[in-house]
Motif scaffolding. Sequence first.
Motif, PDB file in Angstrom:
ATOM      1  N   ILE A   1       0.867  -0.988  -0.067  1.00 56.30           N
ATOM      2  CA  ILE A   1      -0.154  -0.028   0.279  1.00 56.30           C
ATOM      3  C   ILE A   1       0.984   1.329   0.138  1.00 56.30           C
ATOM      4  N   ARG A   2       2.083   1.179   0.069  1.00 55.91           N
ATOM      5  CA  ARG A   2       3.014   2.204   0.407  1.00 55.91           C
ATOM      6  C   ARG A   2       3.408   2.802  -1.027  1.00 55.91           C
ATOM      7  N   LEU A   3       3.309   1.784  -2.238  1.00 53.55           N
ATOM      8  CA  LEU A   3       3.668   2.171  -3.466  1.00 53.55           C
ATOM      9  C   LEU A   3       2.683   3.160  -3.830  1.00 53.55           C
ATOM     10  N   GLU A   4       1.329   3.087  -3.623  1.00 50.77           N
ATOM     11  CA  GLU A   4       0.172   4.047  -4.055  1.00 50.77           C
ATOM     12  C   GLU A   4       0.403   5.319  -2.990  1.00 50.77           C
ATOM     13  N   SER A   5       0.511   5.073  -1.748  1.00 48.24           N
ATOM     14  CA  SER A   5       0.664   6.070  -0.875  1.00 48.24           C
ATOM     15  C   SER A   5       1.654   7.224  -1.045  1.00 48.24           C
ATOM     16  N   PHE A   6       3.045   6.654  -1.597  1.00 46.95           N
ATOM     17  CA  PHE A   6       4.276   7.603  -1.813  1.00 46.95           C
ATOM     18  C   PHE A   6       4.422   8.195  -2.959  1.00 46.95           C
ATOM     19  N   PHE A   7       3.864   7.018  -4.293  1.00 46.43           N
ATOM     20  CA  PHE A   7       4.608   7.536  -5.340  1.00 46.43           C
ATOM     21  C   PHE A   7       3.371   7.654  -6.353  1.00 46.43           C
ATOM     22  N   THR A   8       3.954   8.308  -7.441  1.00 48.81           N
ATOM     23  CA  THR A   8       2.645   8.556  -8.525  1.00 48.81           C
ATOM     24  C   THR A   8       4.067   9.170  -9.782  1.00 48.81           C
ATOM     25  N   THR A   9       2.977   9.518 -10.878  1.00 47.36           N
ATOM     26  CA  THR A   9       3.670  10.090 -12.106  1.00 47.36           C
ATOM     27  C   THR A   9       2.940  11.413 -12.383  1.00 47.36           C
ATOM     28  N   PHE A  10       3.546  12.334 -12.720  1.00 52.15           N
ATOM     29  CA  PHE A  10       3.021  13.667 -13.222  1.00 52.15           C
ATOM     30  C   PHE A  10       3.732  13.897 -14.779  1.00 52.15           C
ATOM     31  N   PHE A  11       2.590  14.458 -15.170  1.00 48.60           N
ATOM     32  CA  PHE A  11       3.005  14.969 -16.833  1.00 48.60           C
ATOM     33  C   PHE A  11       3.467  16.407 -16.696  1.00 48.60           C
ATOM     34  N   VAL A  12       4.665  16.621 -17.152  1.00 50.45           N
ATOM     35  CA  VAL A  12       5.030  17.856 -16.793  1.00 50.45           C
ATOM     36  C   VAL A  12       5.470  18.556 -18.327  1.00 50.45           C
ATOM     37  N   ASP A  13       5.269  19.796 -18.385  1.00 46.81           N
ATOM     38  CA  ASP A  13       5.848  20.540 -19.609  1.00 46.81           C
ATOM     39  C   ASP A  13       7.244  20.847 -19.599  1.00 46.81           C
ATOM     40  N   TYR A  14       8.322  20.279 -20.225  1.00 45.69           N
ATOM     41  CA  TYR A  14       9.457  20.547 -20.069  1.00 45.69           C
ATOM     42  C   TYR A  14      10.216  20.784 -21.531  1.00 45.69           C
ATOM     43  N   ASN A  15      10.803  21.814 -21.755  1.00 45.74           N
ATOM     44  CA  ASN A  15      11.377  21.875 -23.257  1.00 45.74           C
ATOM     45  C   ASN A  15      10.573  21.617 -24.251  1.00 45.74           C
ATOM     46  N   GLY A  16       9.315  22.128 -24.161  1.00 42.19           N
ATOM     47  CA  GLY A  16       8.522  21.978 -25.373  1.00 42.19           C
ATOM     48  C   GLY A  16       7.762  20.637 -25.363  1.00 42.19           C
ATOM     49  N   ALA A  17       8.011  19.819 -24.391  1.00 39.06           N
ATOM     50  CA  ALA A  17       7.467  18.376 -24.431  1.00 39.06           C
ATOM     51  C   ALA A  17       6.830  18.077 -23.279  1.00 39.06           C
ATOM     52  N   SER A  18       5.719  17.331 -23.212  1.00 40.13           N
ATOM     53  CA  SER A  18       5.171  16.747 -22.017  1.00 40.13           C
ATOM     54  C   SER A  18       5.768  15.636 -21.710  1.00 40.13           C
ATOM     55  N   LEU A  19       6.361  15.566 -20.499  1.00 44.11           N
ATOM     56  CA  LEU A  19       7.054  14.511 -20.053  1.00 44.11           C
ATOM     57  C   LEU A  19       6.397  13.528 -19.015  1.00 44.11           C
ATOM     58  N   GLU A  20       6.249  12.245 -19.066  1.00 41.67           N
ATOM     59  CA  GLU A  20       5.697  11.546 -17.636  1.00 41.67           C
ATOM     60  C   GLU A  20       6.939  11.345 -16.630  1.00 41.67           C
ATOM     61  N   VAL A  21       6.766  11.799 -15.313  1.00 43.08           N
ATOM     62  CA  VAL A  21       8.032  11.700 -14.602  1.00 43.08           C
ATOM     63  C   VAL A  21       7.587  11.188 -13.264  1.00 43.08           C
ATOM     64  N   ALA A  22       8.460  10.649 -12.590  1.00 47.19           N
ATOM     65  CA  ALA A  22       8.148  10.125 -11.257  1.00 47.19           C
ATOM     66  C   ALA A  22       7.925  11.326 -10.099  1.00 47.19           C
ATOM     67  N   ALA A  23       7.084  11.231  -9.387  1.00 50.41           N
ATOM     68  CA  ALA A  23       6.655  12.166  -8.308  1.00 50.41           C
ATOM     69  C   ALA A  23       6.550  11.492  -6.835  1.00 50.41           C
ATOM     70  N   PHE A  24       7.122  12.230  -5.743  1.00 58.22           N
ATOM     71  CA  PHE A  24       6.982  11.807  -4.344  1.00 58.22           C
ATOM     72  C   PHE A  24       5.806  12.202  -3.919  1.00 58.22           C
ATOM     73  N   MET A  25       4.964  11.607  -3.262  1.00 60.51           N
ATOM     74  CA  MET A  25       3.622  12.192  -2.934  1.00 60.51           C
ATOM     75  C   MET A  25       3.115  11.851  -1.252  1.00 60.51           C
ATOM     76  N   LYS A  26       4.300  11.788  -0.610  1.00 61.52           N
ATOM     77  CA  LYS A  26       3.827  11.183   0.828  1.00 61.52           C
ATOM     78  C   LYS A  26       3.696  12.379   1.549  1.00 61.52           C
ATOM     79  N   TYR A  27       3.738  13.872   1.052  1.00 55.70           N
ATOM     80  CA  TYR A  27       3.423  14.815   1.613  1.00 55.70           C
ATOM     81  C   TYR A  27       2.438  15.590   0.561  1.00 55.70           C
ATOM     82  N   PRO A  28       1.174  15.153   0.343  1.00 52.04           N
ATOM     83  CA  PRO A  28       0.301  15.458  -0.609  1.00 52.04           C
ATOM     84  C   PRO A  28      -0.533  16.637  -0.549  1.00 52.04           C
ATOM     85  N   GLY A  29      -0.445  17.147   0.599  1.00 50.49           N
ATOM     86  CA  GLY A  29      -1.348  18.133   1.044  1.00 50.49           C
ATOM     87  C   GLY A  29      -2.466  18.147   1.466  1.00 50.49           C
TER      88      GLY A  29
END
Length: 507
Positions: free
Chosen positions: A330-358
């Motif tokens: 259950i920590r895999l879903e609790s702590f990690f996800t992926t975001f799509f971010v815009d960088y250098n004119g491209a949309s990238l799928e990148v790893a994100a840490f979400m243990k402090y999700p707000g």
Amino acid sequence: MKINKYFTGLMLGATLLSSCDMNETPENTIGLDNGLQSVAEVTAERDGLYSFLRSRCGGGYAVIPDLQSDLFIGTMQNGNSYLAMTTGNIQSDDSDIEGVWAGYYSAIVQLNYFLEKVPAFIEENDLTADELVTLNRYIAEAKFMRGYYYYNLANTYCATYNAATASNPATGIPVVLDFNPSGDRSTYPGRSTLQATFDQVNKDLTEAYDGLLAAETKDGSLNKYDGYLNSYAVAALQARVALSMADYQTAYDKAKSVVASKEFPLATGDDYYNMWIDDDGSELIFAPFGNSSQMGSVPATGTIFNQANPVSVKFSPTSAIMQAYAANDIRLESFFTTFFVDYNGASLEVAAFMKYPGNPAFNSGNQNSYKNLPKPFRTSEQYLILAEAAYNLSNTADANKYLNELRAARIVGFQPVDYTGTTLLEQIKLERAKELCGEGFRISDLRRWKQGFTREANYTDLPDMDGYIINLGLITYAADSYKYVWPIPSYEMTTNPQLVGQQNPGY
């Protein structure tokens, strides 16, 4: 010339926060010349100390050491945040290293004032029995806080405790127990021995434990889940300190007292997942209070990793730590996800840490502020302390028992497995990394295990990460790297003549 942030605080008295209610943001100050004139003022001052504690067990205080480790890697969108931690170029004038030191010591200044004035107030006033119980509880809480801050300073700016060398000169930190503002630099203390530092930590914690237990016995109040300290939180810190001193029997006994009480059972399933969002869970031995009215002083820990507008990631979890979890953990879903971010004119799928999700309670409008209440003491850490301490006491049965019980609470359909020898120890180490990821334990753990690391970036399932991470972040630490111990800040070395020749090796 840089200002000595710690000793200037001593010299000026460091403005003391106060409020009439812990549920409100402190607004007023109490004049140092007037001291504490009533129980209400003492209570207000105590609430100010809790406000300081809330900020100093979250945010960068909790996270920065892990950014230095093999758990996280900087990205091209982090704006050089915490660059020294990413590159391993640790310097004594780094603002983050200076800030952590100054933050802890500024809080200690306030505690020393409190611990001097409150006993004097008790001595000088005719108080009811209930008032005495209340004020003695406050004193015990302050002793805990001072022990907590001094331990964190020692755990960050000193080498790992070793009984054979702990009495060597200038191996600890400057220890100040009196509130005695002075501009006379000749009176500033140098570094104590590491033994003296830990002796003071343990003394404060023993007195805190005895005081809180006595208060709880007299008024029947455990202060459970209400944002105030309790005796179990002290025991949890005592277990943590004992483990770092290789006092495995004390670590085992203290951690077991917490676990065996069943007061703070491990959270499971959705309760565990939601705990990181709404800051409420059964295994929170202590989490400082905070509500929407205190939004401005709740640590925005998640902003260290992510940004909401525009969406970006500043630090990504390394591929190695993400791959350490089973798919049904259950920590895999609790702590990690992926975001799509815009960088250098491209949309990238990148790893994100979400243990402090707000926590939505701390958001401004519809904007995620990435603010969560700190969770400095959880039952899961006590299970890990029990497992490691039991292993080092040659109690293989209990080491496996507590490791398996923790994993059963985290992994759906988990089947117990018993290990032996060094394999058991490696499994305990792995579980500490997985459970405590992003909470600031990793660097001190690797240091006391005498274990180096290589920060790698083999994101086989996320090819967009190749051009997104900072290549300078791919570093290796030897097991004996001096960088495992932070330097005493340069401003402190410059303005305190007693620190001459007392800098940590390598800086």
